[in-house]
Design a protein around this motif. Structure first.
Motif, mmCIF file in Angstrom:
data_model
loop_
_atom_site.group_PDB
_atom_site.id
_atom_site.type_symbol
_atom_site.label_atom_id
_atom_site.label_comp_id
_atom_site.label_asym_id
_atom_site.label_seq_id
_atom_site.Cartn_x
_atom_site.Cartn_y
_atom_site.Cartn_z
ATOM 1 N N ILE A 163 0.836 -1.203 0.000
ATOM 2 C CA ILE A 163 0.000 0.000 0.000
ATOM 3 C C ILE A 163 0.871 1.253 0.000
ATOM 4 O O ILE A 163 0.521 2.275 -0.598
ATOM 5 C CB ILE A 163 -0.978 -0.010 1.195
ATOM 6 N N PHE A 164 2.044 1.203 0.646
ATOM 7 C CA PHE A 164 2.986 2.321 0.578
ATOM 8 C C PHE A 164 3.438 2.521 -0.872
ATOM 9 O O PHE A 164 3.501 3.644 -1.370
ATOM 10 C CB PHE A 164 4.204 2.039 1.462
ATOM 11 N N ARG A 165 3.744 1.419 -1.538
ATOM 12 C CA ARG A 165 4.253 1.502 -2.908
ATOM 13 C C ARG A 165 3.194 2.032 -3.873
ATOM 14 O O ARG A 165 3.482 2.845 -4.753
ATOM 15 C CB ARG A 165 4.718 0.116 -3.349
ATOM 16 N N ASP A 166 1.942 1.592 -3.672
ATOM 17 C CA ASP A 166 0.898 1.914 -4.638
ATOM 18 C C ASP A 166 0.179 3.229 -4.369
ATOM 19 O O ASP A 166 -0.271 3.888 -5.316
ATOM 20 C CB ASP A 166 -0.151 0.794 -4.662
ATOM 21 N N ARG A 167 0.062 3.642 -3.081
ATOM 22 C CA ARG A 167 -0.843 4.739 -2.793
ATOM 23 C C ARG A 167 -0.264 5.866 -1.952
ATOM 24 O O ARG A 167 -0.919 6.890 -1.779
ATOM 25 C CB ARG A 167 -2.100 4.202 -2.065
ATOM 26 N N VAL A 168 0.923 5.704 -1.402
ATOM 27 C CA VAL A 168 1.478 6.720 -0.504
ATOM 28 C C VAL A 168 2.560 7.511 -1.234
ATOM 29 O O VAL A 168 3.491 6.942 -1.804
ATOM 30 C CB VAL A 168 2.034 6.083 0.781
ATOM 31 N N LYS A 169 2.420 8.801 -1.184
ATOM 32 C CA LYS A 169 3.364 9.707 -1.850
ATOM 33 C C LYS A 169 4.530 10.079 -0.936
ATOM 34 O O LYS A 169 5.667 10.256 -1.380
ATOM 35 C CB LYS A 169 2.605 10.964 -2.265
ATOM 36 N N GLY A 170 4.227 10.229 0.359
ATOM 37 C CA GLY A 170 5.266 10.607 1.310
ATOM 38 C C GLY A 170 4.908 10.120 2.699
ATOM 39 O O GLY A 170 3.742 9.848 2.999
ATOM 40 N N LEU A 171 5.914 9.993 3.556
ATOM 41 C CA LEU A 171 5.718 9.510 4.928
ATOM 42 C C LEU A 171 6.373 10.456 5.913
ATOM 43 O O LEU A 171 7.531 10.855 5.728
ATOM 44 C CB LEU A 171 6.330 8.114 5.094
ATOM 45 N N VAL A 172 5.636 10.785 6.962
ATOM 46 C CA VAL A 172 6.190 11.464 8.124
ATOM 47 C C VAL A 172 6.010 10.502 9.295
ATOM 48 O O VAL A 172 4.886 10.192 9.693
ATOM 49 C CB VAL A 172 5.482 12.798 8.405
ATOM 50 N N ALA A 173 7.115 9.988 9.827
ATOM 51 C CA ALA A 173 7.064 8.932 10.834
ATOM 52 C C ALA A 173 7.362 9.488 12.224
ATOM 53 O O ALA A 173 8.310 10.251 12.410
ATOM 54 C CB ALA A 173 8.057 7.831 10.490
ATOM 55 N N ILE A 174 6.535 9.076 13.183
ATOM 56 C CA ILE A 174 6.673 9.535 14.565
ATOM 57 C C ILE A 174 6.677 8.320 15.491
ATOM 58 O O ILE A 174 6.400 7.205 15.078
ATOM 59 C CB ILE A 174 5.514 10.488 14.968
ATOM 60 N N GLY A 175 7.005 8.567 16.756
ATOM 61 C CA GLY A 175 6.843 7.554 17.788
ATOM 62 C C GLY A 175 7.908 6.478 17.788
ATOM 63 O O GLY A 175 8.896 6.521 17.055
ATOM 64 N N GLU A 176 7.670 5.465 18.607
ATOM 65 C CA GLU A 176 8.644 4.388 18.781
ATOM 66 C C GLU A 176 8.893 3.607 17.494
ATOM 67 O O GLU A 176 9.977 3.045 17.309
ATOM 68 C CB GLU A 176 8.156 3.428 19.869
ATOM 69 N N THR A 177 7.919 3.557 16.618
ATOM 70 C CA THR A 177 8.055 2.754 15.395
ATOM 71 C C THR A 177 8.553 3.562 14.198
ATOM 72 O O THR A 177 8.523 3.063 13.071
ATOM 73 C CB THR A 177 6.703 2.110 15.030
ATOM 74 N N ARG A 178 9.011 4.771 14.415
ATOM 75 C CA ARG A 178 9.337 5.652 13.293
ATOM 76 C C ARG A 178 10.402 5.063 12.379
ATOM 77 O O ARG A 178 10.318 5.196 11.146
ATOM 78 C CB ARG A 178 9.757 7.043 13.794
ATOM 79 N N PHE A 179 11.397 4.408 12.933
ATOM 80 C CA PHE A 179 12.471 3.862 12.083
ATOM 81 C C PHE A 179 12.022 2.598 11.352
ATOM 82 O O PHE A 179 12.464 2.328 10.236
ATOM 83 C CB PHE A 179 13.723 3.611 12.917
ATOM 84 N N LYS A 180 11.139 1.816 11.970
ATOM 85 C CA LYS A 180 10.588 0.650 11.269
ATOM 86 C C LYS A 180 9.762 1.095 10.069
ATOM 87 O O LYS A 180 9.855 0.510 8.984
ATOM 88 C CB LYS A 180 9.723 -0.171 12.226
ATOM 89 N N LEU A 181 8.936 2.113 10.258
ATOM 90 C CA LEU A 181 8.124 2.613 9.154
ATOM 91 C C LEU A 181 8.996 3.248 8.074
ATOM 92 O O LEU A 181 8.690 3.157 6.882
ATOM 93 C CB LEU A 181 7.088 3.611 9.674
ATOM 94 N N GLU A 182 10.093 3.865 8.488
ATOM 95 C CA GLU A 182 11.033 4.417 7.514
ATOM 96 C C GLU A 182 11.585 3.305 6.627
ATOM 97 O O GLU A 182 11.698 3.479 5.395
ATOM 98 C CB GLU A 182 12.179 5.114 8.241
ATOM 99 N N GLN A 183 11.898 2.163 7.198
ATOM 100 C CA GLN A 183 12.427 1.049 6.418
ATOM 101 C C GLN A 183 11.396 0.527 5.425
ATOM 102 O O GLN A 183 11.728 0.190 4.284
ATOM 103 C CB GLN A 183 12.885 -0.074 7.349
ATOM 104 N N VAL A 184 10.136 0.476 5.836
ATOM 105 C CA VAL A 184 9.075 0.046 4.923
ATOM 106 C C VAL A 184 8.954 1.039 3.762
ATOM 107 O O VAL A 184 8.840 0.651 2.595
ATOM 108 C CB VAL A 184 7.738 -0.080 5.666
ATOM 109 N N ALA A 185 8.972 2.324 4.106
ATOM 110 C CA ALA A 185 8.852 3.358 3.072
ATOM 111 C C ALA A 185 10.008 3.294 2.078
ATOM 112 O O ALA A 185 9.814 3.438 0.862
ATOM 113 C CB ALA A 185 8.776 4.736 3.732
ATOM 114 N N LYS A 186 11.223 3.079 2.566
ATOM 115 C CA LYS A 186 12.379 2.969 1.668
ATOM 116 C C LYS A 186 12.255 1.744 0.768
ATOM 117 O O LYS A 186 12.561 1.808 -0.433
ATOM 118 C CB LYS A 186 13.670 2.915 2.486
ATOM 119 N N ALA A 187 11.792 0.621 1.345
ATOM 120 C CA ALA A 187 11.623 -0.592 0.549
ATOM 121 C C ALA A 187 10.555 -0.408 -0.526
ATOM 122 O O ALA A 187 10.620 -1.033 -1.588
ATOM 123 C CB ALA A 187 11.251 -1.764 1.465
#
Length: 483
Positions: free
Chosen positions: A394-418
């Motif tokens: 869903i990140f690949r198909d529908r998300v243009k950009g990510l602003v990540a917060i909280g304890e999971t911010r770096f995990k979500l960053e890795q998903v966004a990069k992938a």
């Protein structure tokens, strides 16, 4: 378990203050029980204590006394969120003292029939919608449980002519013994709250307790499209009345023609175009012809997940005796609930939505699928151990950009990069949660362009920085309004 009125002069422990704890303590005190309320929070953090003490109820704050639960303790009523490994609960179980949540107590006291709604996602929307629909149908609903009023407050006020409409969490249901709603809904089941339950088996078993004590005349409304909930149909003791957005049913409520399954890697369908060619249809029994209730595009809340929520609510109301024609207008007028795909406003041609109630990945994915414009996502929160890679498509198909917060911010960053996202911002914690979220909103606004959507849909619980998802959503809205 004894009826609550039989606990006169017996010792009751209420573990955890909060609103439900206060309600059940007052109730048992009113019934003549000897009540002690205990909460690990300090006295300064427990403003409810003074109110109970003024009534003559013993309140202990700041710790769990070792001798809190004794051999002559008749019952322990726990706050749903308190884990079962808490010392007083372990002690009660060792002594054979029953441990319940207030849902069980309310069930014993209620004169009104109960509609109980549970599931991993969609509970609040569906519960609220059932309340709206039953009101329009003249069937006197009172909404409470995990939203609204504690059930023990409702139970004392309702009559046989009313309906209690109760949102119920797995935490609440796990602490029930005889609870048996006349109409039970299980909307869906997904991997969540495993930090509390330990494994999916316990989580599913807790949810299934909503069906456990039903009898022949009761109704089970189950999601035909979820393989786990669908399997419960074989064990229903009463009437099974399922709902589906992917299949035509011989009995129940469904979408016609059914939605085609979403295939990973293929473009997501346009939500408005999907709705335009479909209708909400119901069949009360296998012997009756299908009846069209309304075109799906007239439903006031968009997206497949909301179509599923709506037909679950319709099923409950039909089985409660509502006339179908009374449901159409409120279905058209309903615009959802606060913090669930809630429209916040526009700034520079950018539309902002608050979906703070999306506390797991599936909820976030369903929300994103219901939107058509490019999305800048604000996400992140409490780390419960997931790697969030299920979000990658869903990140690949529908998300243009990510602003990540909280304890999971770096995990979500890795998903966004992938997923190949190039617009990624990480918000390091500020002096306060409010300042952190304010910084996230400003960054999302900078990443977005006219025609885009900035969506707060965290995919995580809020408790790393906020007291609740409501507080998180409210702060987000405030930050948007100050751009």
């Amino acid at each position: 378990m004894k009826h609550p009125s039989q606990f006169k002069n017996e010792k009751i422990i209420v573990l955890g203050l909060a609103r439900s704890g206060v309600s059940v303590a007052k109730l048992f005190h009113q019934l003549g029980a000897i009540v002690t309320v205990n909460d690990r929070k300090s006295r300064e953090q427990s403003p409810e204590a003074a109110e109970l003490e003024a009534l003559g109820i013993n309140v202990i704050c700041g710790y769990h006394p070792e001798d809190l639960v004794q051999a002559d303790t008749a019952l322990l009523v726990k706050n749903p969120g308190i884990p079962y490994h808490a010392a007083p609960i372990v002690r009660a179980q060792q002594l054979g003292t029953e441990v319940v949540t207030e849902v069980e107590i309310a069930y014993w006291l209620s004169k009104a029939p109960i509609i109980g709604i549970t599931g991993s996602n969609g509970k609040t929307t569906t519960t609220t919608l059932i309340g709206e629909l039953l009101t329009a149908a003249g069937l006197n609903p009172v909404v409470g449980g995990n939203i609204g009023l504690p059930l023990c407050e409702i139970a004392l006020e309702v009559t046989e002519q009313d309906w209690i409409v109760a949102e119920l969490s797995s935490f609440q249901l796990k602490g029930t013994i005889a609870f048996a709603p006349q109409i039970a809904l299980i909307l869906n089941l997904a991997e969540t709250h495993l930090d509390y339950h330990g494994d999916m088996q316990d989580y599913i078993g807790s949810k299934a307790k909503i069906l456990e004590n039903q009898s022949e005349g009761d109704v089970a409304i189950l999601n035909w499209d979820d393989p786990v909930t669908r399997a419960f149909i074989n064990d229903c003791k009463g009437i099974s009345f399922p709902f589906s957005i992917y299949d035509t049913l011989e009995q129940g409520v469904y979408i016609d023609p059914p939605f085609a399954p979403i295939v990973e890697g293929e473009p997501l369908p346009n939500a408005a175009e999907e709705a335009a060619v479909r209708s909400i249809v119901y069949r009360k029994s296998q012997n009756e012809p299908a009846q069209t209730l309304m075109p799906l595009q007239r439903l006031g809340i968009p997206g497949r997940h909301n179509a599923a929520n709506a037909i679950a609510a319709i099923a409950a109301c039909l089985m409660a005796g509502a006339k179908p024609e009374a449901l159409v207008a409120p279905l058209e007028q309903f615009r959802g609930v606060e913090h669930r795909l809630e429209y916040v406003g526009e700034h520079r041609g950018i539309t902002f939505y608050n979906d703070s109630k999306a506390t797991n990945s599936i909820a976030t994915m369903m929300t994103i699928r219901s939107l058509s414009a490019p999305i800048v996502l604000v996400a992140g929160g409490l780390d419960r151990g997931s790697n969030y890679m299920e979000l990658l498509p869903i990140f690949r198909d529908r998300v243009k950009g990510l602003v990540a917060i909280g304890e999971t911010r770096f995990k979500l960053e890795q998903v966004a990069k992938a997923a190949g996202l190039e617009r990624i911002e990480i918000v390091e914690p500020k002096a306060s949660a409010e300042q952190t979220l304010d910084a996230a909103v400003k960054l999302a606004d900078q990443l977005a362009e006219a025609g885009d959507i900035v969506l707060l849909s965290p995919a995580c619980a809020s408790w790393d920085m906020f007291s609740s998802y409501e507080q998180r959503g409210s702060m987000f809205k405030q930050s948007v309004h100050t751009l």
